[in-house]
Design an enzyme around this catalytic site. Sequence first.
Site, PDB file in Angstrom:
ATOM      1  N   LYS A  48       0.804  -1.195   0.000  1.00  0.00           N
ATOM      2  CA  LYS A  48       0.000   0.000   0.000  1.00  0.00           C
ATOM      3  C   LYS A  48       0.856   1.272   0.000  1.00  0.00           C
ATOM      4  O   LYS A  48       0.388   2.349  -0.350  1.00  0.00           O
ATOM      5  CB  LYS A  48      -0.894   0.020   1.247  1.00  0.00           C
ATOM      6  CG  LYS A  48      -1.849  -1.127   1.356  1.00  0.00           C
ATOM      7  CD  LYS A  48      -2.599  -1.023   2.710  1.00  0.00           C
ATOM      8  CE  LYS A  48      -3.461  -2.227   2.959  1.00  0.00           C
ATOM      9  NZ  LYS A  48      -3.987  -2.235   4.333  1.00  0.00           N
ATOM     10  N   GLY A  49       2.087   1.159   0.463  1.00  0.00           N
ATOM     11  CA  GLY A  49       2.897   2.340   0.806  1.00  0.00           C
ATOM     12  C   GLY A  49       3.103   3.373  -0.288  1.00  0.00           C
ATOM     13  O   GLY A  49       3.296   4.543   0.012  1.00  0.00           O
ATOM     14  N   GLU A 104       8.036   2.286  -5.680  1.00  0.00           N
ATOM     15  CA  GLU A 104       8.043   1.825  -4.287  1.00  0.00           C
ATOM     16  C   GLU A 104       8.171   3.037  -3.356  1.00  0.00           C
ATOM     17  O   GLU A 104       8.716   4.081  -3.747  1.00  0.00           O
ATOM     18  CB  GLU A 104       9.233   0.862  -4.126  1.00  0.00           C
ATOM     19  CG  GLU A 104       9.446   0.253  -2.766  1.00  0.00           C
ATOM     20  CD  GLU A 104       8.286  -0.600  -2.252  1.00  0.00           C
ATOM     21  OE1 GLU A 104       7.187  -0.028  -2.071  1.00  0.00           O
ATOM     22  OE2 GLU A 104       8.482  -1.795  -1.985  1.00  0.00           O
ATOM     23  N   ASP A 105       7.660   2.895  -2.136  1.00  0.00           N
ATOM     24  CA  ASP A 105       7.778   3.997  -1.175  1.00  0.00           C
ATOM     25  C   ASP A 105       9.180   4.082  -0.582  1.00  0.00           C
ATOM     26  O   ASP A 105       9.760   5.148  -0.477  1.00  0.00           O
ATOM     27  CB  ASP A 105       6.722   3.863  -0.053  1.00  0.00           C
ATOM     28  CG  ASP A 105       6.739   2.505   0.644  1.00  0.00           C
ATOM     29  OD1 ASP A 105       7.493   1.599   0.201  1.00  0.00           O
ATOM     30  OD2 ASP A 105       6.003   2.337   1.637  1.00  0.00           O
ATOM     31  N   ASP A 108      14.591  -0.599   2.059  1.00  0.00           N
ATOM     32  CA  ASP A 108      15.303  -0.683   3.339  1.00  0.00           C
ATOM     33  C   ASP A 108      16.304  -1.848   3.264  1.00  0.00           C
ATOM     34  O   ASP A 108      17.433  -1.662   2.808  1.00  0.00           O
ATOM     35  CB  ASP A 108      14.239  -0.872   4.434  1.00  0.00           C
ATOM     36  CG  ASP A 108      14.804  -0.844   5.833  1.00  0.00           C
ATOM     37  OD1 ASP A 108      15.969  -0.443   5.992  1.00  0.00           O
ATOM     38  OD2 ASP A 108      14.082  -1.223   6.778  1.00  0.00           O
ATOM     39  N   LYS A 136      17.008   3.708   2.187  1.00  0.00           N
ATOM     40  CA  LYS A 136      17.812   3.593   3.421  1.00  0.00           C
ATOM     41  C   LYS A 136      18.976   2.664   3.107  1.00  0.00           C
ATOM     42  O   LYS A 136      18.941   1.477   3.450  1.00  0.00           O
ATOM     43  CB  LYS A 136      16.964   2.973   4.544  1.00  0.00           C
ATOM     44  CG  LYS A 136      16.045   3.929   5.269  1.00  0.00           C
ATOM     45  CD  LYS A 136      15.595   3.350   6.608  1.00  0.00           C
ATOM     46  CE  LYS A 136      14.152   2.964   6.587  1.00  0.00           C
ATOM     47  NZ  LYS A 136      13.583   2.508   7.862  1.00  0.00           N
ATOM     48  N   PHE A 157      12.984   4.956  11.379  1.00  0.00           N
ATOM     49  CA  PHE A 157      11.661   4.528  10.929  1.00  0.00           C
ATOM     50  C   PHE A 157      10.830   5.764  10.607  1.00  0.00           C
ATOM     51  O   PHE A 157      10.669   6.659  11.440  1.00  0.00           O
ATOM     52  CB  PHE A 157      10.961   3.683  11.991  1.00  0.00           C
ATOM     53  CG  PHE A 157       9.741   3.016  11.436  1.00  0.00           C
ATOM     54  CD1 PHE A 157       9.848   1.864  10.667  1.00  0.00           C
ATOM     55  CD2 PHE A 157       8.478   3.561  11.646  1.00  0.00           C
ATOM     56  CE1 PHE A 157       8.717   1.261  10.118  1.00  0.00           C
ATOM     57  CE2 PHE A 157       7.347   2.962  11.104  1.00  0.00           C
ATOM     58  CZ  PHE A 157       7.473   1.809  10.340  1.00  0.00           C
ATOM     59  N   VAL A 158      10.317   5.819   9.375  1.00  0.00           N
ATOM     60  CA  VAL A 158       9.576   7.003   8.934  1.00  0.00           C
ATOM     61  C   VAL A 158       8.127   6.652   8.604  1.00  0.00           C
ATOM     62  O   VAL A 158       7.811   5.522   8.232  1.00  0.00           O
ATOM     63  CB  VAL A 158      10.256   7.677   7.713  1.00  0.00           C
ATOM     64  CG1 VAL A 158      11.571   8.322   8.112  1.00  0.00           C
ATOM     65  CG2 VAL A 158      10.471   6.682   6.568  1.00  0.00           C
ATOM     66  N   ASP A 164       3.351   3.810   6.576  1.00  0.00           N
ATOM     67  CA  ASP A 164       2.537   3.613   7.779  1.00  0.00           C
ATOM     68  C   ASP A 164       3.314   3.016   8.938  1.00  0.00           C
ATOM     69  O   ASP A 164       4.407   2.474   8.778  1.00  0.00           O
ATOM     70  CB  ASP A 164       1.390   2.653   7.466  1.00  0.00           C
ATOM     71  CG  ASP A 164       1.878   1.211   7.315  1.00  0.00           C
ATOM     72  OD1 ASP A 164       2.859   0.993   6.577  1.00  0.00           O
ATOM     73  OD2 ASP A 164       1.296   0.315   7.953  1.00  0.00           O
ATOM     74  N   ARG A 170      -0.492   7.161   7.283  1.00  0.00           N
ATOM     75  CA  ARG A 170      -0.245   7.253   5.837  1.00  0.00           C
ATOM     76  C   ARG A 170      -0.659   8.616   5.298  1.00  0.00           C
ATOM     77  O   ARG A 170      -0.166   9.065   4.273  1.00  0.00           O
ATOM     78  CB  ARG A 170      -1.045   6.179   5.091  1.00  0.00           C
ATOM     79  CG  ARG A 170      -0.599   4.750   5.345  1.00  0.00           C
ATOM     80  CD  ARG A 170      -1.255   3.821   4.322  1.00  0.00           C
ATOM     81  NE  ARG A 170      -1.231   2.431   4.730  1.00  0.00           N
ATOM     82  CZ  ARG A 170      -0.226   1.589   4.503  1.00  0.00           C
ATOM     83  NH1 ARG A 170       0.857   2.025   3.899  1.00  0.00           N
ATOM     84  NH2 ARG A 170      -0.290   0.323   4.879  1.00  0.00           N
TER      85      ARG A 170
HETATM   86  P1  IMP Z   1      12.569  -3.917   2.722  1.00  0.00           P
HETATM   87  O1  IMP Z   1      12.091  -5.253   2.249  1.00  0.00           O
HETATM   88  O2  IMP Z   1      13.292  -4.041   4.043  1.00  0.00           O
HETATM   89  O3  IMP Z   1      13.417  -3.188   1.713  1.00  0.00           O
HETATM   90  O4  IMP Z   1      11.331  -3.056   3.078  1.00  0.00           O
HETATM   91  C1  IMP Z   1      10.458  -2.641   2.142  1.00  0.00           C
HETATM   92  C2  IMP Z   1       9.120  -2.323   2.724  1.00  0.00           C
HETATM   93  O5  IMP Z   1       9.156  -2.169   4.153  1.00  0.00           O
HETATM   94  C3  IMP Z   1       8.640  -0.994   2.198  1.00  0.00           C
HETATM   95  O6  IMP Z   1       7.895  -1.177   1.046  1.00  0.00           O
HETATM   96  C4  IMP Z   1       7.815  -0.459   3.325  1.00  0.00           C
HETATM   97  O7  IMP Z   1       6.493  -0.909   3.196  1.00  0.00           O
HETATM   98  C5  IMP Z   1       8.415  -1.059   4.558  1.00  0.00           C
HETATM   99  N1  IMP Z   1       9.314  -0.101   5.241  1.00  0.00           N
HETATM  100  C6  IMP Z   1      10.664  -0.102   5.279  1.00  0.00           C
HETATM  101  N2  IMP Z   1      11.144   0.911   6.018  1.00  0.00           N
HETATM  102  C7  IMP Z   1      10.054   1.577   6.465  1.00  0.00           C
HETATM  103  C8  IMP Z   1       9.877   2.752   7.274  1.00  0.00           C
HETATM  104  O8  IMP Z   1      10.831   3.415   7.751  1.00  0.00           O
HETATM  105  N3  IMP Z   1       8.601   3.131   7.504  1.00  0.00           N
HETATM  106  C9  IMP Z   1       7.510   2.465   7.001  1.00  0.00           C
HETATM  107  N4  IMP Z   1       7.634   1.383   6.242  1.00  0.00           N
HETATM  108  C10 IMP Z   1       8.892   0.932   5.972  1.00  0.00           C
END
Ligand code: IMP
Length: 180
Positions: A48-49, A104-105, A108, A136, A157-158, A164, A170
Amino acid sequence: MSTSTAKDDSRFRVLIPEDRLQARIRELGKQIRADFGDRPITCICVLKGSFIFTADLVRAIGGELETEFLGVSSYQGGTQSTGVVQITKDLSGPIEDKDVIIIEDIIDTGLTMHYLLEMLAVRQPRTLAVCTLLDKPCNREVEMEADYVGFSIPDEFVVGYGLDLAERYRNLPHIAVYTP
Ligand code: IMP
């Protein structure tokens, strides 16, 4: 607490204000359109992000494009990526021979995007690019570099602008660091 008062809550610190977000998205849109020329683009909004980012970005890209939606869940309610990516909604049609951008939002650990790239590559798009609003980079567990990055941010964490915490916040118009 309601999100309308989040501005005055000490758990939230504005990291990227609304005007900076919007200015950067206009730049990204111009850059993407310049890179793809007149070609139609298939923009995949990762739910959803990225729903708010996608809504602004597709208008900034302009020209001929289609918007697809892909439902993905990688957190299951917490603040740590589980590494387990669950597809909650698939695309509505094929992407074979299309120029595709995954929107993508935030990237990480990179686990979610790594999974999505593998999953979509087998559907044989003509090109497959990644655009993320936030990056990140210090938290990567797999090598992952987006083609288009709005902002590189520290390991915090944002929330806001689509991102969200357990489905909340959101609707903040800016990106805020959340400290419990
Ligand atoms: P990854 O798999 O660790 O790269 O994370 C990707 C997903 O984790 C993103 O699409 C977000 O939905 C969520 N995410 C990662 N960091 C944050 C954050 O700081 N705040 C909110 N959602 C996050």
